[in-house]
Design a protein around this motif. Structure first.
Motif, mmCIF file in Angstrom:
data_model
loop_
_atom_site.group_PDB
_atom_site.id
_atom_site.type_symbol
_atom_site.label_atom_id
_atom_site.label_comp_id
_atom_site.label_asym_id
_atom_site.label_seq_id
_atom_site.Cartn_x
_atom_site.Cartn_y
_atom_site.Cartn_z
ATOM 1 N N ALA A 1 0.317 -1.430 0.289
ATOM 2 C CA ALA A 1 0.248 -0.272 -0.129
ATOM 3 C C ALA A 1 1.568 1.313 0.453
ATOM 4 N N ASP A 2 2.009 1.468 0.630
ATOM 5 C CA ASP A 2 3.110 2.330 0.552
ATOM 6 C C ASP A 2 4.135 2.108 -0.714
ATOM 7 N N GLU A 3 3.544 1.982 -1.685
ATOM 8 C CA GLU A 3 3.766 1.439 -2.711
ATOM 9 C C GLU A 3 3.199 2.366 -3.927
ATOM 10 N N CYS A 4 3.638 2.666 -5.172
ATOM 11 C CA CYS A 4 3.327 2.945 -6.592
ATOM 12 C C CYS A 4 4.405 2.550 -7.440
ATOM 13 N N ILE A 5 3.324 1.846 -8.215
ATOM 14 C CA ILE A 5 4.360 1.517 -9.988
ATOM 15 C C ILE A 5 4.590 3.337 -10.771
ATOM 16 N N SER A 6 5.614 3.237 -11.250
ATOM 17 C CA SER A 6 5.782 4.702 -12.452
ATOM 18 C C SER A 6 5.420 3.801 -13.427
ATOM 19 N N GLU A 7 5.151 4.934 -14.374
ATOM 20 C CA GLU A 7 4.552 4.675 -15.637
ATOM 21 C C GLU A 7 5.360 4.381 -16.563
ATOM 22 N N GLU A 8 6.498 4.461 -16.833
ATOM 23 C CA GLU A 8 7.286 3.577 -17.045
ATOM 24 C C GLU A 8 7.066 1.666 -16.680
ATOM 25 N N CYS A 9 7.279 1.736 -14.964
ATOM 26 C CA CYS A 9 7.618 0.261 -14.932
ATOM 27 C C CYS A 9 6.259 -0.096 -15.102
ATOM 28 N N GLY A 10 5.131 0.209 -15.435
ATOM 29 C CA GLY A 10 3.931 0.407 -16.116
ATOM 30 C C GLY A 10 3.556 -0.724 -17.529
ATOM 31 N N LYS B 1 13.360 -2.737 -6.818
ATOM 32 C CA LYS B 1 12.555 -2.278 -6.264
ATOM 33 C C LYS B 1 13.066 -0.789 -5.879
ATOM 34 N N ALA B 2 12.650 0.249 -5.605
ATOM 35 C CA ALA B 2 13.417 1.227 -5.675
ATOM 36 C C ALA B 2 12.829 1.848 -3.976
ATOM 37 N N ILE B 3 13.884 2.938 -3.209
ATOM 38 C CA ILE B 3 13.320 3.112 -1.675
ATOM 39 C C ILE B 3 13.835 4.437 -1.510
ATOM 40 N N VAL B 4 12.526 5.447 -1.340
ATOM 41 C CA VAL B 4 11.944 6.706 -1.345
ATOM 42 C C VAL B 4 12.343 6.956 0.486
ATOM 43 N N PHE B 5 13.488 7.290 1.346
ATOM 44 C CA PHE B 5 13.227 7.403 2.589
ATOM 45 C C PHE B 5 13.076 9.518 3.147
ATOM 46 N N GLN B 6 12.161 9.593 3.496
ATOM 47 C CA GLN B 6 12.101 10.868 3.623
ATOM 48 C C GLN B 6 12.074 11.887 2.605
ATOM 49 N N GLY B 7 11.569 11.840 1.667
ATOM 50 C CA GLY B 7 11.802 12.055 0.411
ATOM 51 C C GLY B 7 12.393 12.252 -0.270
ATOM 52 N N TYR B 8 13.714 11.152 -0.102
ATOM 53 C CA TYR B 8 14.951 11.024 -0.984
ATOM 54 C C TYR B 8 14.924 9.258 -1.559
ATOM 55 N N LYS B 9 15.491 9.150 -2.288
ATOM 56 C CA LYS B 9 15.708 8.171 -2.929
ATOM 57 C C LYS B 9 17.362 7.348 -3.360
ATOM 58 N N LEU B 10 17.263 6.474 -2.379
ATOM 59 C CA LEU B 10 18.727 5.701 -2.355
ATOM 60 C C LEU B 10 19.435 5.140 -3.134
ATOM 61 N N THR C 1 8.432 1.641 -5.834
ATOM 62 C CA THR C 1 8.798 2.964 -5.538
ATOM 63 C C THR C 1 8.492 2.201 -4.293
ATOM 64 N N ASP C 2 8.669 2.070 -2.907
ATOM 65 C CA ASP C 2 8.388 2.397 -1.767
ATOM 66 C C ASP C 2 8.996 3.714 -0.980
ATOM 67 N N GLU C 3 7.304 4.021 -1.344
ATOM 68 C CA GLU C 3 8.113 5.642 -0.182
ATOM 69 C C GLU C 3 6.987 5.518 1.024
ATOM 70 N N ASN C 4 7.485 4.953 1.970
ATOM 71 C CA ASN C 4 6.740 5.774 3.262
ATOM 72 C C ASN C 4 6.192 6.870 3.727
ATOM 73 N N LEU C 5 5.010 7.404 4.130
ATOM 74 C CA LEU C 5 4.750 9.350 4.060
ATOM 75 C C LEU C 5 4.685 9.071 6.188
ATOM 76 N N ASN C 6 5.195 8.525 6.481
ATOM 77 C CA ASN C 6 4.716 8.452 8.200
ATOM 78 C C ASN C 6 6.293 8.851 8.700
ATOM 79 N N ASP C 7 6.339 8.974 10.028
ATOM 80 C CA ASP C 7 7.051 9.756 10.512
ATOM 81 C C ASP C 7 8.245 8.889 11.311
#
Length: 303
Positions: free
Chosen positions: A87-96, A117-126, A171-177
């Protein structure tokens, strides 16, 4: 004639009102249907999902693997392909787009698709430390795959045929603190402690799906390394893990937010897992047979 390339998506949820609309909206252009398997959320997750056209089912949660496997065995999935998205992931248009193109043209014996699998941590993509692109099977042909039965660090596997790789991001980008993040990883650490002990004592053979191979694909190589990690001394291995991720694999290039990630994920979390393992061993008087009996009981109740 081109085959139907629309996909059935399976999304596992519990109190995901912050993420579920973003997730579903990224799937809609490529979806034949979207199944949301909810563990009795108390927020607006179901309302939002249904408002976007998703099919929703409530089912008690045991672990990620069993929840996904229950879904593909019990829901009337219409698509020939199933794509698992958290649920905290989304797929890019290119990937789909690339995945749907691959499905429409791939050979009949292709039953699994790797994506990044891409991880975005506090707005930054590792970008370093071995965290990206980290390909994983996320798409399986219906009837030819499932999740391996592990309490933690589970992967999708195929039961026959071949796999292909598509260069696109999920992309895994959780928006919680960070308070939420550390609470979640404290709970993860309890499950991972059991998982690590099962690996150490070689009690998870029936749960294995991804083969441990040094020269295999990314998931197989990581499994090989994890098996070796499980046999290393407690409390030493978190230091080594952090050093490999942060120094050897150039994690320091990810800057300040990367440093926070590598300390929390690469050291704090791994150290907490070891502390919980030590606590369990101490509680059983460091008696390996008693601990194995306890772990075996946990396995029986989770089946």
């Amino acid at each position: 004639m081109q085959r139907d390339s629309r996909i059935s998506f399976v999304v596992l949820t519990y109190n995901e009102e912050k993420h579920i609309a973003r997730c579903i909206n990224s799937l809609l252009p490529f979806a034949k249907e979207i199944w949301v398997i909810d563990s009795f959320s108390t927020d607006r997750t179901i309302e939002i999902a249904e408002g976007l056209g998703a099919k929703t089912v409530k089912h008690p949660f045991e672990n990620q693997a069993q929840q996904f496997n229950w879904a593909i065995r019990n829901c009337e999935i219409a698509g020939d392909w199933i794509w698992r998205v958290d649920a905290d992931e989304c797929i890019s248009e290119e990937c789909g787009r690339k995945v749907t193109e691959a499905i429409a043209t791939c050979d009949e014996d292709i039953n699994g698709i790797y994506v990044n699998k891409a991880i975005v941590f506090q707005g930054y993509k590792l970008k370093h430390g071995g965290w990206y692109p980290a390909p994983q099977i996320k798409v399986i042909r219906k009837g030819y795959g499932e999740s391996e039965n592990k309490v933690m660090d589970e992967h999708l596997i195929i039961t026959s045929g071949r796999t292909i790789y598509v260069d696109g991001d999920q992309t895994d980008e959780n928006l919680n603190d960070l308070t939420w993040w550390t609470d979640k990883h404290n709970k993860y650490a309890s499950r991972e402690a059991v998982n690590m002990l099962m690996m150490q004592y070689e009690m998870d053979a029936d749960a294995e799906g991804v083969e441990a191979k040094l020269f295999g694909n990314d998931a197989e190589r990581k499994r090989w390394l994890k098996v070796r990690y499980a046999r290393m001394p407690l409390f030493l291995r978190p230091f080594l893990y952090f050093l490999v991720r942060y120094i050897v694999k150039l994690g320091f290039l990810d800057g300040k937010l990367g440093f926070i990630w590598y300390v929390l994920q690469g050291f704090w979390y791994r150290f907490l897992v070891d502390a919980k393992i030590y606590e369990m061993k101490r509680d059983f008087g460091f008696d390996e047979n008693k601990l194995k009996a306890y772990l075996n009981g946990l396995c029986q109740t989770s089946r």
